[in-house]
Design an enzyme around this catalytic site. Structure first.
Site, PDB file in Angstrom:
ATOM      1  N   HIS A 197       0.778  -1.628  -0.296  1.00  0.00           N
ATOM      2  CA  HIS A 197       0.236  -0.220   0.387  1.00  0.00           C
ATOM      3  C   HIS A 197       0.738   1.205  -0.037  1.00  0.00           C
ATOM      4  O   HIS A 197       0.294   2.287  -0.754  1.00  0.00           O
ATOM      5  CB  HIS A 197      -1.164  -0.018   0.846  1.00  0.00           C
ATOM      6  CG  HIS A 197      -2.100  -0.887   1.193  1.00  0.00           C
ATOM      7  ND1 HIS A 197      -3.015  -0.643   0.178  1.00  0.00           N
ATOM      8  CD2 HIS A 197      -2.251  -2.120   1.888  1.00  0.00           C
ATOM      9  CE1 HIS A 197      -3.753  -1.829   0.310  1.00  0.00           C
ATOM     10  NE2 HIS A 197      -3.533  -2.526   0.859  1.00  0.00           N
ATOM     11  N   ARG A 304      -6.873  -8.950 -13.056  1.00  0.00           N
ATOM     12  CA  ARG A 304      -7.250 -10.245 -12.475  1.00  0.00           C
ATOM     13  C   ARG A 304      -8.691 -10.314 -12.047  1.00  0.00           C
ATOM     14  O   ARG A 304      -8.658  -9.225 -11.318  1.00  0.00           O
ATOM     15  CB  ARG A 304      -6.036  -9.560 -11.202  1.00  0.00           C
ATOM     16  CG  ARG A 304      -4.399  -9.369 -11.781  1.00  0.00           C
ATOM     17  CD  ARG A 304      -4.082  -9.164 -10.334  1.00  0.00           C
ATOM     18  NE  ARG A 304      -3.053  -8.079 -10.988  1.00  0.00           N
ATOM     19  CZ  ARG A 304      -2.752  -7.060 -10.331  1.00  0.00           C
ATOM     20  NH1 ARG A 304      -3.609  -6.326 -10.513  1.00  0.00           N
ATOM     21  NH2 ARG A 304      -0.947  -6.178 -10.764  1.00  0.00           N
ATOM     22  N   ARG A 340      -7.887 -12.061 -17.294  1.00  0.00           N
ATOM     23  CA  ARG A 340      -7.620 -13.617 -16.559  1.00  0.00           C
ATOM     24  C   ARG A 340      -8.757 -14.185 -15.984  1.00  0.00           C
ATOM     25  O   ARG A 340      -9.370 -14.050 -14.848  1.00  0.00           O
ATOM     26  CB  ARG A 340      -6.159 -13.386 -16.073  1.00  0.00           C
ATOM     27  CG  ARG A 340      -5.595 -14.585 -15.680  1.00  0.00           C
ATOM     28  CD  ARG A 340      -4.426 -14.033 -14.730  1.00  0.00           C
ATOM     29  NE  ARG A 340      -4.288 -13.480 -13.473  1.00  0.00           N
ATOM     30  CZ  ARG A 340      -3.603 -13.195 -12.353  1.00  0.00           C
ATOM     31  NH1 ARG A 340      -2.049 -13.513 -13.109  1.00  0.00           N
ATOM     32  NH2 ARG A 340      -3.706 -13.115 -12.292  1.00  0.00           N
ATOM     33  N   GLU A 439       3.593 -18.706 -19.520  1.00  0.00           N
ATOM     34  CA  GLU A 439       4.243 -18.275 -18.009  1.00  0.00           C
ATOM     35  C   GLU A 439       5.216 -19.766 -17.075  1.00  0.00           C
ATOM     36  O   GLU A 439       5.997 -19.740 -16.649  1.00  0.00           O
ATOM     37  CB  GLU A 439       3.100 -18.162 -16.632  1.00  0.00           C
ATOM     38  CG  GLU A 439       2.190 -18.763 -16.384  1.00  0.00           C
ATOM     39  CD  GLU A 439       1.180 -18.475 -15.450  1.00  0.00           C
ATOM     40  OE1 GLU A 439       1.368 -17.055 -15.239  1.00  0.00           O
ATOM     41  OE2 GLU A 439      -0.506 -17.928 -15.716  1.00  0.00           O
ATOM     42  N   ASN A 462       6.922 -13.401 -14.628  1.00  0.00           N
ATOM     43  CA  ASN A 462       7.602 -13.833 -12.826  1.00  0.00           C
ATOM     44  C   ASN A 462       7.540 -14.229 -12.924  1.00  0.00           C
ATOM     45  O   ASN A 462       8.656 -14.655 -11.892  1.00  0.00           O
ATOM     46  CB  ASN A 462       5.832 -12.719 -12.020  1.00  0.00           C
ATOM     47  CG  ASN A 462       5.907 -10.778 -12.173  1.00  0.00           C
ATOM     48  OD1 ASN A 462       6.632 -10.651 -12.752  1.00  0.00           O
ATOM     49  ND2 ASN A 462       5.210 -10.725 -12.135  1.00  0.00           N
ATOM     50  N   ASP A 463       6.284 -15.530 -13.108  1.00  0.00           N
ATOM     51  CA  ASP A 463       6.194 -16.493 -12.875  1.00  0.00           C
ATOM     52  C   ASP A 463       7.152 -17.709 -14.109  1.00  0.00           C
ATOM     53  O   ASP A 463       7.652 -18.537 -13.364  1.00  0.00           O
ATOM     54  CB  ASP A 463       5.445 -17.850 -13.087  1.00  0.00           C
ATOM     55  CG  ASP A 463       3.936 -17.372 -11.948  1.00  0.00           C
ATOM     56  OD1 ASP A 463       4.795 -17.362 -10.985  1.00  0.00           O
ATOM     57  OD2 ASP A 463       3.198 -17.173 -11.962  1.00  0.00           O
ATOM     58  N   ARG A 473      10.892 -16.908  -5.375  1.00  0.00           N
ATOM     59  CA  ARG A 473      11.517 -15.295  -5.204  1.00  0.00           C
ATOM     60  C   ARG A 473      10.991 -15.541  -3.480  1.00  0.00           C
ATOM     61  O   ARG A 473      11.536 -14.281  -3.436  1.00  0.00           O
ATOM     62  CB  ARG A 473      10.925 -14.494  -6.544  1.00  0.00           C
ATOM     63  CG  ARG A 473       9.553 -14.973  -6.551  1.00  0.00           C
ATOM     64  CD  ARG A 473       9.296 -14.033  -8.166  1.00  0.00           C
ATOM     65  NE  ARG A 473       7.509 -13.686  -8.180  1.00  0.00           N
ATOM     66  CZ  ARG A 473       6.710 -13.347  -8.445  1.00  0.00           C
ATOM     67  NH1 ARG A 473       7.095 -12.229  -8.296  1.00  0.00           N
ATOM     68  NH2 ARG A 473       5.266 -13.606  -8.532  1.00  0.00           N
ATOM     69  N   CYS A 510       3.095  -9.083 -19.830  1.00  0.00           N
ATOM     70  CA  CYS A 510       2.374  -8.328 -18.492  1.00  0.00           C
ATOM     71  C   CYS A 510       3.334  -8.663 -17.150  1.00  0.00           C
ATOM     72  O   CYS A 510       2.188  -8.570 -16.002  1.00  0.00           O
ATOM     73  CB  CYS A 510       0.596  -9.055 -18.313  1.00  0.00           C
ATOM     74  SG  CYS A 510       0.587 -11.182 -17.732  1.00  0.00           S
TER      75      CYS A 510
END
Length: 578
Positions: A197, A304, A340, A439, A462-463, A473, A510
């Site tokens: 945040h 998402r 997604r 991914e 990322n994945d 990670r 993405c």
């Protein structure tokens, strides 16, 4: 222990800019377990009642904050508080606390601390950055309830002097919303990630910020002079005159660049020799669309859908899902929106899913695997998306595809959804585009075969990095090995883009790499034509695009292809940034 003069510590830069100012350290009292057990049923009833009353009071406090919001509050800030109201009223949290009180004879303080701690661990273990950031919400509501139980006291607010840099263990959602940050020059926290945040609010308000600086940050004293670089994540404590002068000059340069980037909102993202690049955003709900267009975004590369399923005690109905997607479509200005399908799993627990506990949830029962196993839930989501498709340019994307048959099976369910809607005389877009996330390394290697099954690819770096390099990670022992510039990762990305274009698919990215200006020239050289990222990152990447040429990018890629070490690659790319 005070840090010596001109000490530098490094964290994660999450909001660009240079801040120079005095430290304003925020201390918080943390509640501790007492270990005291209840010895009779009357005490159990009293503790349960205490909890319920504290929850009611906490909800009233947050609702009062929402009702008193003025014009300076963003929709995102209000959405954060509304999410907290949902979490506070979550019957599963209440049941877990009551169970610890009644069955384990825990006092309400200990019961709540243990329940919140378990939820924090659960959210922190999730692979999705946005969902992982919900851990901060859990901690925040826990602190609020404990405060209303009288277990922790409200920290006395210190007046913030103009130009201060806030230093804290973490900055809670409530802090970022309710505190007066007009005088805040920057944020720095011991913990946190790119979607914390503190990061979200700092980006939204254009305040330099760094998170995850570690416990050296706790040695900073009130009033220490600080320099914070929100891009590199570096903080310098008590700089000497020479260092201070250098960073004051950099701050002035950045201010000039910021004005330039804001002016880019309506500028087309084209290279100097005319190659058009599409810049879209990753979002979680309709309210995020405003920020997308404010930053010059051209649509949504990743919606998402998980947010709709969180903080509930049952699966959202088809109508509830339809309304959620319809809101996004109506706010999209008829720009493309890629949805997604639900990406949950053993690491993203939903109470009503009754998912089994797994030893390695990242390789387990999740994403498309759940959708194909629980086809009635998948069918409901696909029907809702199809119904909403008549209100905008919606597209469907399946996550965590690892082989061709998964795509074929998912498309069969999509066809079932179309048939059911047609039989019910409900409108939908029959030729809605269908794509997949790349991914998993097996999907990248089989991109030539998968391309025959779909309309588009979206590379989730990322994945892909995590799975390709076998690196968790989130594990501090090996997270240094997580490297999107590793040649093996770059080869997979290049091959996916090549096969996508060979089969006339549009290819997007993405993951976090799409928002890294160090990678922009290289990715353009690979012929990536669509980048999807947080809305706030769009101007920075656009600025990098319009300064480079497509031909130069191709040369950069050809040279990088011959390199075998990621450090050599990154060093070279730094020299090529315009």
């Amino acid at each position: 222990m005070a840090l010596k003069a001109t000490t530098m510590i490094k964290g994660i830069g999450v909001s660009s800019g240079i801040a120079i100012g005095k430290a304003h350290v925020i201390y918080k009292q943390k509640a501790a377990l007492t270990g005291l057990l209840l010895d009779n049923e009357e005490a159990v009833a009293i503790e349960m009642s205490k909890f319920d009353k504290a929850v009611v009071k906490s909800i009233e406090e947050v609702e009062t904050l929402i009702s008193e919001a003025d014009d300076t509050w963003t929709e995102e800030s209000i959405a954060i508080l509304e999410t907290q109201v949902e979490f506070l009223g979550d019957p599963q949290i209440r049941e877990n606390v009551h169970t610890k009180i009644s069955s384990e004879k825990k006092n309400v303080n200990d019961a709540l601390i243990e329940v919140i701690a378990a939820l924090v661990v659960m959210f922190q273990a999730m692979t999705d950055e946005y969902m992982r950031s919900r851990a901060a919400d859990m901690e925040d509501i826990g602190e609020r309830i404990l405060r209303n139980l009288g277990q922790v006291s409200q920290a006395a607010p210190h007046e913030i002097e103009p130009g201060s840099i806030l230093i804290s263990q973490d900055i809670s959602p409530s802090d970022t919303i309710s505190m007066d940050i007009r005088h805040v020059a920057g944020f720095a926290t011991i913990v946190g990630g790119p979607t914390s945040h503190a990061a979200i609010v700092a980006k939204a308000r254009g305040i330099p910020a760094a998170v995850g600086l570690g416990h050296n940050l706790s040695h900073i004293n009130q009033g220490d002079l600080l320099i914070l670089d929100g891009l590199s994540g570096e903080m310098i404590i008590n700089p000497d005159e020479e260092t201070l002068g250098i960073y004051q000059q950099r701050r002035e340069q950045y201010s000039g660049q910021l004005g330039l980037m804001k002016a880019l909102k309506d500028v087309s993202a084209k290279t100097t020799d005319g190659q058009k690049i599409t810049l879209v955003a990753n979002i979680s709900e309709a309210a995020d669309m405003d920020l997308v267009f404010e930053n010059g975004g051209e649509g949504v590369g990743l919606l998402r859908s998980e947010l709709l399923f969180m903080g509930r005690e049952s699966m959202p109905t088809e109508d509830e899902q339809f309304e959620f997607y319809k809101k996004v479509a109506l706010k999209s200005q008829n720009k493309p929106v890629t949805i997604r399908t639900i990406d949950i799993g053993g690491d993203k627990h939903l109470p009503y899913f009754n998912l089994p506990k797994e030893q390695n949830p990242f390789l387990g029962y999740r994403a498309i695997r759940i959708s194909l196993d629980r086809k009635e839930l998948f069918l409901t989501q696909l029907k809702a998306i199809l119904r909403a498709s008549v209100f905008g340019d919606l597209r469907i994307m399946f996550p965590m595809i690892s082989h061709v048959q998964e795509v074929r099976d998912a498309k069969k369910v999509l066809e079932m959804a179309k048939v059911e809607l047609a039989e019910a005389n409900i409108d939908f877009k029959p030729d809605i585009e269908v794509g997949i996330m790349i991914e998993v390394p097996s999907a990248a290697v089989m991109a030539d075969m998968l391309a025959k099954e779909v309309d588009f690819f979206s590379i989730g770096t990322n994945d892909l990095v995590q799975y390709t390099l076998a690196v968790d990670r989130l594990n501090d022992k090996v997270s240094n090995l997580y490297d999107p510039f590793n040649p093996a990762v770059l080869r997979l990305i290049s091959y996916v883009i090549e096969q996508g274009h060979e089969h006339h698919l549009h290819v997007s990215m993405c993951g976090e790499l799409a928002a890294d200006p160090l990678a922009t020239l290289l990715l353009i050289g690979m012929d990536l034509r669509e980048f999807s990222m947080s809305a706030i990152s769009i101007p920075m990447i656009k600025n990098a695009i319009i300064k480079c040429s497509f031909l130069d990018a191709k040369v950069v890629f050809e040279r990088v292809k011959r390199m075998s070490d990621s450090e050599e690659i990154k060093a070279y790319l730094r020299t090529m940034i315009p």
